[in-house]
Write an enzyme that holds these catalytic residues in place. Structure first.
Site, mmCIF file in Angstrom:
data_model
loop_
_atom_site.group_PDB
_atom_site.id
_atom_site.type_symbol
_atom_site.label_atom_id
_atom_site.label_comp_id
_atom_site.label_asym_id
_atom_site.label_seq_id
_atom_site.Cartn_x
_atom_site.Cartn_y
_atom_site.Cartn_z
ATOM 1 N N TYR A 12 0.935 -1.463 0.233
ATOM 2 C CA TYR A 12 0.076 0.037 -0.006
ATOM 3 C C TYR A 12 0.891 1.239 0.064
ATOM 4 O O TYR A 12 0.165 2.447 -0.131
ATOM 5 C CB TYR A 12 -1.007 0.031 1.072
ATOM 6 C CG TYR A 12 -2.033 -0.954 0.921
ATOM 7 C CD1 TYR A 12 -1.697 -2.362 1.039
ATOM 8 C CD2 TYR A 12 -3.342 -0.741 0.985
ATOM 9 C CE1 TYR A 12 -2.649 -3.412 0.895
ATOM 10 C CE2 TYR A 12 -4.178 -1.596 0.697
ATOM 11 C CZ TYR A 12 -3.917 -2.934 0.687
ATOM 12 O OH TYR A 12 -5.009 -4.001 0.510
ATOM 13 N N LYS A 21 3.395 -13.825 5.924
ATOM 14 C CA LYS A 21 3.708 -15.010 4.858
ATOM 15 C C LYS A 21 5.285 -15.179 4.944
ATOM 16 O O LYS A 21 5.748 -14.841 3.925
ATOM 17 C CB LYS A 21 3.070 -14.481 3.551
ATOM 18 C CG LYS A 21 2.999 -15.494 2.519
ATOM 19 C CD LYS A 21 1.881 -16.584 2.718
ATOM 20 C CE LYS A 21 2.140 -17.758 1.749
ATOM 21 N NZ LYS A 21 1.291 -18.815 1.740
ATOM 22 N N ASP A 79 -2.440 -17.546 5.467
ATOM 23 C CA ASP A 79 -3.423 -18.514 4.846
ATOM 24 C C ASP A 79 -4.103 -19.297 5.588
ATOM 25 O O ASP A 79 -5.443 -19.729 5.459
ATOM 26 C CB ASP A 79 -3.060 -19.351 3.395
ATOM 27 C CG ASP A 79 -1.589 -19.830 3.620
ATOM 28 O OD1 ASP A 79 -0.793 -19.288 4.404
ATOM 29 O OD2 ASP A 79 -1.265 -20.665 3.018
ATOM 30 N N ASP A 95 -5.896 -6.060 5.184
ATOM 31 C CA ASP A 95 -7.082 -5.780 4.598
ATOM 32 C C ASP A 95 -8.151 -6.976 4.248
ATOM 33 O O ASP A 95 -9.254 -6.705 4.577
ATOM 34 C CB ASP A 95 -6.678 -5.017 3.224
ATOM 35 C CG ASP A 95 -7.711 -4.215 2.478
ATOM 36 O OD1 ASP A 95 -8.839 -4.156 3.223
ATOM 37 O OD2 ASP A 95 -7.262 -3.847 1.413
#
Ligand code: NAD
Length: 492
Positions: free
Chosen positions: A133, A180, A213, A237
């Site tokens: 972002y 991640k 995930d 988000d």
């Protein structure tokens, strides 16, 4: 009738676009009815501002007002296509460095979901400034786009500390970091490392790390296991919208964007243009965001009263807005209007819901903030040993890799050797080329045996490559205190 509080607060209010003015008006009416004296400074942002030619969507007067008041209640802002590329929402977050996006998701009485009775009560703490972002994007070729994922120690430390402090003041027992890091070892890996370091300062709070995930999977399977989730911007988000869906949807999802000195409160949802001006939208999300605002400005008692009134209203089932009627198979034609719901909440001020609240959110305690560890002093950097290892040169080429590889090797000179060529992160030269070419490669040059390249050598190398190839960007390869500051290509 409640007596009006003696403190008169100044708050910037941005009605925003679409349904914004209706829901903002609803929250303002309820705050007034709860007896909190606020001098609202009304300010513009969003679609009309873009259309008037301001490409930021946030005029100077609005920035000045927030600089004065340091707190804002904001309706959703539209980013009309073709009037500048940046979202006014993102601009506001960045201008005021509201680095912590806090989105609570908890089971609400009278809002049936498939998780009803499980007691979901979690908060997602999303880093709000960095990551993809930061919006640093480039077209490398007409067909290859690249975005920079930026993660800093300072940004990570601020948000992770925020999450642990929030857990502490609300009596929460666990903070889960969602990253991640298994794939993005340097960026998401830095966030994970900082989390593990800071967790040792909060021995009373359980700290766990889960891969993002898996967090998405676990949120759907067993959401009540989560307490506070802290995560990087893009991860946050996505999972915060997911979390809103678990407890009734966008009509109920509140949020606060907190910075060191400014906080901006808004509903998670957008401007829902098809409902604008129709008095049918559910104002709960913005009302609950204004409850967060009241706690922030020290009006905790009024915040509790409004929160209780909202919960009592929902619990009673007497004021059901269209979105909820749709979810529950109720009669949409008979649904309660935005103003009707607002009246019902005002009528319930002073009433408490029958369902007991697991906890109240608590106002941040300024004395609880701890000294940060980040250190950007000259001395700190002088103490880190660094070595120049080589150069990655990204370039566009139509040559088949069997020709491109030797041609890049031929210009390495004495100081460097071509370690390899990669395409989209996968090693393609030397050796068997794999993958599907997109005409864009990374040539990795490292120091030749016994050589210590200097800055000038990098420029000379780039000059030699540029004579034969169209380069698009370069990355210096460095090591810090002996650790490599770059990743290997896949299959290298
Ligand atoms: P949206 O949130 O406006 O609408 C998504 C869906 O949810 C629609 O069906 C809408 O009618 C419904 N919905 C939203 N809020 C509701 C509420 N309070 N009660 C009942 N139903 C509700 O998302 P979108 O359609 O993708 O975006 C519309 C505009 O809003 C776009 O211009 C977008 O850029 C902007 N937007 C702004 C913000 C913000 O200001 N923070 C956030 C998201 C989207």
């Amino acid at each position: 009738m409640p007596t009006t509080s003696p403190v008169r607060h100044r708050v910037t209010v941005i009605p925003g676009d679409g349904v914004g003015p209706e829901i903002v008006h609803s929250a303002m009416r309820i705050i007034e009815a709860a007896g909190v004296a606020i001098a609202w400074e009304e300010a513009a942002a969003g679609a009309a501002v873009f259309r008037a030619g301001d490409t930021s969507g946030v005029p100077r007067e609005t920035r000045d007002s927030i600089e004065r008041t340091r707190v804002a209640l904001k309706g959703p802002l539209e980013t009309p296509v073709g009037f500048g590329e940046k979202s006014a929402n993102v601009t506001l977050r960045k201008l005021f460095e509201t680095y912590a996006n806090v989105r609570p998701a908890r089971e609400l009485p009278g809002v049936p979901t498939r998780y009803a009775g499980e007691g979901i009560d979690l908060v997602i703490v999303r880093e709000n400034i960095e990551d993809l972002y930061a919006g640093i994007e480039h077209l490398e070729t007409p067909d290859v786009a690249q975005g920079l994922k930026l993660i800093t120690r300072k940004g990570s430390e601020k948000i992770i500390r925020y999450a642990f402090e929030l857990a502490r003041r609300e009596g929460r027992s666990k903070v889960t970091a969602a990253t991640k890091a298994n794939i993005m070892k340097l960026t998401e890996g830095l966030f994970k490392r900082v989390f593990e370091e800071l967790a040792t300062e909060y021995p009373g709070i359980r700290a766990e790390h889960l891969i993002i995930d898996n967090v998405a999977h676990q949120l759907v399977k067993d959401p009540a296991q989560f307490d506070v989730i802290v995560t990087t911007n893009l991860n946050g988000d996505i999972i915060s919208d997911l979390a809103s869906g678990l407890v009734g949807g966008l009509g109920f999802a509140a949020s606060g964007n907190y910075g060191d000195d400014v906080a901006i409160f808004e509903a998670v949802h957008g401007s829902a243009p098809k409902y604008a001006g129709k008095d049918v939208i559910n104002p709960t999300a913005l009302i609950l965001s204004s409850v967060m605002l009241l706690r922030h400005i020290g009006e905790g008692a009024a915040a509790d009263r409004i929160e209780d009134a909202v919960l009592a209203t929902l619990e009673s089932g007497a004021a059901v807005t269209q979105d909820l009627a749709r979810q529950t198979g109720g009669d949409v034609e008979q649904a309660t209007s935005t103003s009707g719901f607002t009246d019902a909440v005002i009528g319930n001020l002073g009433r408490a819901p029958m369902a007991t609240l697991a906890r109240r959110a608590r106002t941040p305690d300024p004395t609880a903030s701890r000294l940060p560890r980040w250190d950007y002093s000259v001395g700190h950097y002088a103490a880190i040993s660094r070595a120049l290892v080589g150069l990655d040169i990204m370039l566009e080429s139509d040559l088949p890799i069997e020709e491109l590889g030797p041609s890049l090797a031929a210009v390495a000179g004495d100081t460097f050797r071509l370690e390899g060529v990669a395409s989209r992160g996968t090693h393609v030269y030397p050796g068997e080329a794999v993958g599907d070419s997109v005409r864009w490669y990374t040539a990795r040059y490292v120091a030749a045996e016994g050589r210590e390249p200097r800055g000038r050598d990098l420029l000379d190398l780039l000059g030699r490559v540029a004579e034969h190839h169209r380069w698009t960007h370069v990355e210096r390869l460095q090591s810090f205190d002996g650790e490599l500051g770059y990743t290997a290509s896949q299959g290298a």
